[in-house]
Design a protein around this motif. Sequence first.
Motif, PDB file in Angstrom:
ATOM      1  N   ARG A  70       0.833  -1.213   0.000  1.00 52.04           N
ATOM      2  CA  ARG A  70       0.000   0.000   0.000  1.00 52.04           C
ATOM      3  C   ARG A  70       0.859   1.252   0.000  1.00 52.04           C
ATOM      4  O   ARG A  70       0.580   2.217  -0.731  1.00 52.04           O
ATOM      5  CB  ARG A  70      -0.912  -0.007   1.226  1.00 52.04           C
ATOM      6  CG  ARG A  70      -2.048  -1.007   1.176  1.00 52.04           C
ATOM      7  CD  ARG A  70      -2.693  -1.168   2.544  1.00 52.04           C
ATOM      8  NE  ARG A  70      -3.887  -2.017   2.488  1.00 52.04           N
ATOM      9  CZ  ARG A  70      -4.464  -2.547   3.559  1.00 52.04           C
ATOM     10  NH1 ARG A  70      -3.941  -2.332   4.768  1.00 52.04           N
ATOM     11  NH2 ARG A  70      -5.547  -3.294   3.428  1.00 52.04           N
ATOM     12  N   ALA A  74       0.999   4.140  -2.843  1.00 54.82           N
ATOM     13  CA  ALA A  74       0.758   5.537  -2.486  1.00 54.82           C
ATOM     14  C   ALA A  74       1.894   6.430  -2.971  1.00 54.82           C
ATOM     15  O   ALA A  74       1.666   7.529  -3.500  1.00 54.82           O
ATOM     16  CB  ALA A  74       0.587   5.665  -0.971  1.00 54.82           C
ATOM     17  N   GLN A  77       1.707   6.782  -6.761  1.00 55.08           N
ATOM     18  CA  GLN A  77       0.639   7.681  -7.184  1.00 55.08           C
ATOM     19  C   GLN A  77       1.011   9.149  -6.956  1.00 55.08           C
ATOM     20  O   GLN A  77       0.631  10.019  -7.733  1.00 55.08           O
ATOM     21  CB  GLN A  77      -0.652   7.341  -6.451  1.00 55.08           C
ATOM     22  CG  GLN A  77      -1.280   6.035  -6.918  1.00 55.08           C
ATOM     23  CD  GLN A  77      -2.636   5.773  -6.311  1.00 55.08           C
ATOM     24  OE1 GLN A  77      -3.125   6.531  -5.467  1.00 55.08           O
ATOM     25  NE2 GLN A  77      -3.266   4.682  -6.711  1.00 55.08           N
ATOM     26  N   ASP A 122       0.840   6.583   6.303  1.00 51.61           N
ATOM     27  CA  ASP A 122      -0.592   6.427   6.605  1.00 51.61           C
ATOM     28  C   ASP A 122      -1.243   5.377   5.715  1.00 51.61           C
ATOM     29  O   ASP A 122      -2.214   4.730   6.118  1.00 51.61           O
ATOM     30  CB  ASP A 122      -1.326   7.754   6.406  1.00 51.61           C
ATOM     31  CG  ASP A 122      -0.947   8.802   7.439  1.00 51.61           C
ATOM     32  OD1 ASP A 122      -0.354   8.440   8.473  1.00 51.61           O
ATOM     33  OD2 ASP A 122      -1.230   9.998   7.193  1.00 51.61           O
ATOM     34  N   ALA A 123      -0.730   5.216   4.507  1.00 49.76           N
ATOM     35  CA  ALA A 123      -1.340   4.305   3.534  1.00 49.76           C
ATOM     36  C   ALA A 123      -1.347   2.871   4.021  1.00 49.76           C
ATOM     37  O   ALA A 123      -2.210   2.078   3.615  1.00 49.76           O
ATOM     38  CB  ALA A 123      -0.603   4.396   2.196  1.00 49.76           C
ATOM     39  N   THR A 126      -4.790   1.776   5.606  1.00 53.18           N
ATOM     40  CA  THR A 126      -6.053   2.054   4.946  1.00 53.18           C
ATOM     41  C   THR A 126      -6.218   1.154   3.732  1.00 53.18           C
ATOM     42  O   THR A 126      -5.231   0.719   3.139  1.00 53.18           O
ATOM     43  CB  THR A 126      -6.144   3.530   4.509  1.00 53.18           C
ATOM     44  OG1 THR A 126      -7.358   3.745   3.776  1.00 53.18           O
ATOM     45  CG2 THR A 126      -4.959   3.920   3.627  1.00 53.18           C
ATOM     46  N   THR A 127      -7.471   0.882   3.384  1.00 52.38           N
ATOM     47  CA  THR A 127      -7.745   0.083   2.183  1.00 52.38           C
ATOM     48  C   THR A 127      -7.878   0.956   0.938  1.00 52.38           C
ATOM     49  O   THR A 127      -8.203   0.442  -0.141  1.00 52.38           O
ATOM     50  CB  THR A 127      -9.034  -0.734   2.377  1.00 52.38           C
ATOM     51  OG1 THR A 127     -10.141   0.164   2.607  1.00 52.38           O
ATOM     52  CG2 THR A 127      -8.901  -1.697   3.545  1.00 52.38           C
ATOM     53  N   ASP A 128      -7.631   2.257   1.068  1.00 52.61           N
ATOM     54  CA  ASP A 128      -7.846   3.184  -0.050  1.00 52.61           C
ATOM     55  C   ASP A 128      -7.014   2.828  -1.281  1.00 52.61           C
ATOM     56  O   ASP A 128      -7.403   3.182  -2.407  1.00 52.61           O
ATOM     57  CB  ASP A 128      -7.515   4.615   0.371  1.00 52.61           C
ATOM     58  CG  ASP A 128      -8.498   5.169   1.391  1.00 52.61           C
ATOM     59  OD1 ASP A 128      -9.527   4.507   1.647  1.00 52.61           O
ATOM     60  OD2 ASP A 128      -8.235   6.258   1.945  1.00 52.61           O
ATOM     61  N   PHE A 129      -5.888   2.153  -1.077  1.00 52.67           N
ATOM     62  CA  PHE A 129      -4.984   1.867  -2.189  1.00 52.67           C
ATOM     63  C   PHE A 129      -5.082   0.424  -2.673  1.00 52.67           C
ATOM     64  O   PHE A 129      -4.347   0.017  -3.570  1.00 52.67           O
ATOM     65  CB  PHE A 129      -3.543   2.200  -1.784  1.00 52.67           C
ATOM     66  CG  PHE A 129      -3.338   3.645  -1.460  1.00 52.67           C
ATOM     67  CD1 PHE A 129      -3.055   4.563  -2.462  1.00 52.67           C
ATOM     68  CD2 PHE A 129      -3.451   4.102  -0.151  1.00 52.67           C
ATOM     69  CE1 PHE A 129      -2.888   5.910  -2.167  1.00 52.67           C
ATOM     70  CE2 PHE A 129      -3.289   5.442   0.158  1.00 52.67           C
ATOM     71  CZ  PHE A 129      -3.009   6.355  -0.853  1.00 52.67           C
ATOM     72  N   ASP A 130      -5.987  -0.339  -2.066  1.00 55.20           N
ATOM     73  CA  ASP A 130      -6.045  -1.767  -2.383  1.00 55.20           C
ATOM     74  C   ASP A 130      -6.463  -2.042  -3.820  1.00 55.20           C
ATOM     75  O   ASP A 130      -5.972  -2.994  -4.446  1.00 55.20           O
ATOM     76  CB  ASP A 130      -6.983  -2.487  -1.423  1.00 55.20           C
ATOM     77  CG  ASP A 130      -6.403  -2.594  -0.015  1.00 55.20           C
ATOM     78  OD1 ASP A 130      -5.336  -1.987   0.232  1.00 55.20           O
ATOM     79  OD2 ASP A 130      -7.014  -3.268   0.831  1.00 55.20           O
ATOM     80  N   GLU A 131      -7.350  -1.217  -4.354  1.00 54.55           N
ATOM     81  CA  GLU A 131      -7.759  -1.418  -5.748  1.00 54.55           C
ATOM     82  C   GLU A 131      -6.572  -1.242  -6.686  1.00 54.55           C
ATOM     83  O   GLU A 131      -6.387  -2.020  -7.641  1.00 54.55           O
ATOM     84  CB  GLU A 131      -8.876  -0.446  -6.120  1.00 54.55           C
ATOM     85  CG  GLU A 131      -9.427  -0.645  -7.527  1.00 54.55           C
ATOM     86  CD  GLU A 131     -10.591   0.277  -7.849  1.00 54.55           C
ATOM     87  OE1 GLU A 131     -10.954   0.364  -9.044  1.00 54.55           O
ATOM     88  OE2 GLU A 131     -11.137   0.899  -6.928  1.00 54.55           O
TER      89      GLU A 131
END
Length: 204
Positions: A70, A74, A77, A122-123, A126-131
């Motif tokens: 993750r 991050a 990106q 922080d990444a 979190t699941t924000d980057f899993d996709e």
Amino acid sequence: MSKDAVTPVDFWFDPLCPWAWIASRWILEVEKQRPIQVRWHVMSLSVLNEDKDVPEEYRRGLKDAWGPVRVCIAAEQKYGNEVLGRLYTEMGTRRHHERQKFDRAFFEASLSAAGLDPALADAAETTDFDEAVRASHKDGIDRVGQEVGTPVIEVEGSAFFGPVVTPIPRGEAAVKLWDGVVAVAATDGFFELKRTRTREPSFD
């Protein structure tokens, strides 16, 4: 491959895997001696094994593997693909040589040493980057199929898993292995060479 043109080589890694780490240091040795340019990508052993029947101890270890991929995604990106190589180097050195665990201090130190924002740690939580992790993983794994691990390497349209080797081949030995691997991978209809591992990973 042409001896004059620089050939891109795509390398998919999971920071958890010691064998991928060895292969990554090997391919950097090759990059010093052959006209190749390594492009780094994230794959995930957690994703690869989520639906597979694996030992429970191994599965528990995979829970810690989400954090580093993750954080890598991050960073990619925010800064672009070119930062992945140096971030992986910082993570791999801490994990495999210094035996550090994947925690916030680990991620902040790795990011800072790579010249990146330590707040990207922080990444990990979190699941924000899993996709995006899954998309990068799929990009690599689709080239070789499911019955592999990490690393996955592609050069000039030929993709393969491995090599699984220890210790890190250096100098002339690194180039000799590279030339052989590329020749084998480019052979139409070639699928597998394998033998039982009898040594633990060595990072010398």
